[in-house]
Scaffold this active site. Structure first.
Site, mmCIF file in Angstrom:
data_model
loop_
_atom_site.group_PDB
_atom_site.id
_atom_site.type_symbol
_atom_site.label_atom_id
_atom_site.label_comp_id
_atom_site.label_asym_id
_atom_site.label_seq_id
_atom_site.Cartn_x
_atom_site.Cartn_y
_atom_site.Cartn_z
ATOM 1 N N GLU A 14 0.815 -1.213 0.000
ATOM 2 C CA GLU A 14 0.000 0.000 0.000
ATOM 3 C C GLU A 14 0.854 1.270 0.000
ATOM 4 O OE1 GLU A 14 -2.954 -0.033 -0.742
ATOM 5 O OE2 GLU A 14 -3.659 -2.038 -0.262
ATOM 6 N N TYR B 51 -5.677 6.150 4.738
ATOM 7 C CA TYR B 51 -5.902 5.075 3.758
ATOM 8 C C TYR B 51 -5.103 3.827 4.125
ATOM 9 C CZ TYR B 51 -5.478 1.974 -0.102
ATOM 10 O OH TYR B 51 -5.464 0.813 -0.843
ATOM 11 N N ASP C 181 -8.963 5.326 -1.206
ATOM 12 C CA ASP C 181 -7.873 5.921 -1.980
ATOM 13 C C ASP C 181 -8.469 6.704 -3.152
ATOM 14 O OD1 ASP C 181 -8.731 3.972 -3.753
ATOM 15 O OD2 ASP C 181 -6.742 3.136 -4.119
#
Length: 200
Positions: free
Chosen positions: A36, A119, A137
């Protein structure tokens, strides 16, 4: 009446059409954290070899924390946004010092780790720990604003916060992490900047 999201159809589509990505084959919080941090503003095809190499070089948080910053930066080289690599290294050291080298499963504790934003925290809680927590996102923002016809300025923090609350309200009690990932996939593959509405 507010438009609703058909989670069952979205889930069915995602399970049939989802891309085969290495970070989707694990619930390891560390691997999900790394993916991520690598993915924003970077094409998935570019990230895959970097992710696989990183996980081979630094298979655990302890390995990352024990590495030199030069080694970390060298492994990251070519991805850009080098502050992300530095935050990962600092975060790993902090996790070893404070949490025995493990990512905690509580939002308030994750907020204390340098470099972890809303996020990334949502993604870790959802995809690793299977909690009912939205992961919003740019892909999800695009999907939600178009689907619900929202015209507010998404550059404003208040709008993004509103979208996080909306995304959270849409998650079902059963397997909410799949809907999170499905929304991201929809934005990444179909509801792109130039939308493929005919395929939606």
């Amino acid at each position: 009446m507010q438009k609703k999201l058909d989670c069952l159809r979205l889930k069915t589509w995602f399970l049939a059409e989802k891309r085969d990505l290495p970070w989707r084959q694990t619930t390891d919080p560390y691997a999900i954290w790394i993916s991520e941090v690598m993915l924003p503003q970077t094409q998935v095809a570019v990230v895959i070899p970097y992710f696989l190499n990183w996980m081979q070089r630094f298979p655990t948080i302890r390995h990352l924390a024990a590495a030199s910053l030069d080694e970390v930066i060298k492994t990251w080289e070519g991805l850009g946004y080098y502050s992300r690599a530095r935050y990962l290294h600092e975060g790993a050291k902090e996790l070893v010092a404070r949490f025995d080298g493990e990512l905690p499963r509580h939002e308030e504790l994750l907020k204390k780790i340098k470099g972890l934003g809303p996020y990334t925290i949502g993604a870790i809680l959802s995809f690793a720990f299977h909690q009912k927590k939205a992961a919003v996102d740019g892909n999800v923002i695009r999907v939600l604003t178009r689907y619900f016809g929202l015209e507010e300025d998404i550059a404003k923090p208040a709008t993004v916060n509103q979208l996080r609350h909306l995304a959270q309200s849409l998650l079902p009690d059963e397997e909410p992490w799949i809907i999170n990932e499905a929304l991201i996939e929809l934005g990444a593959t179909i509801c792109q900047r130039k939308a493929r509405c005919h395929a939606c």
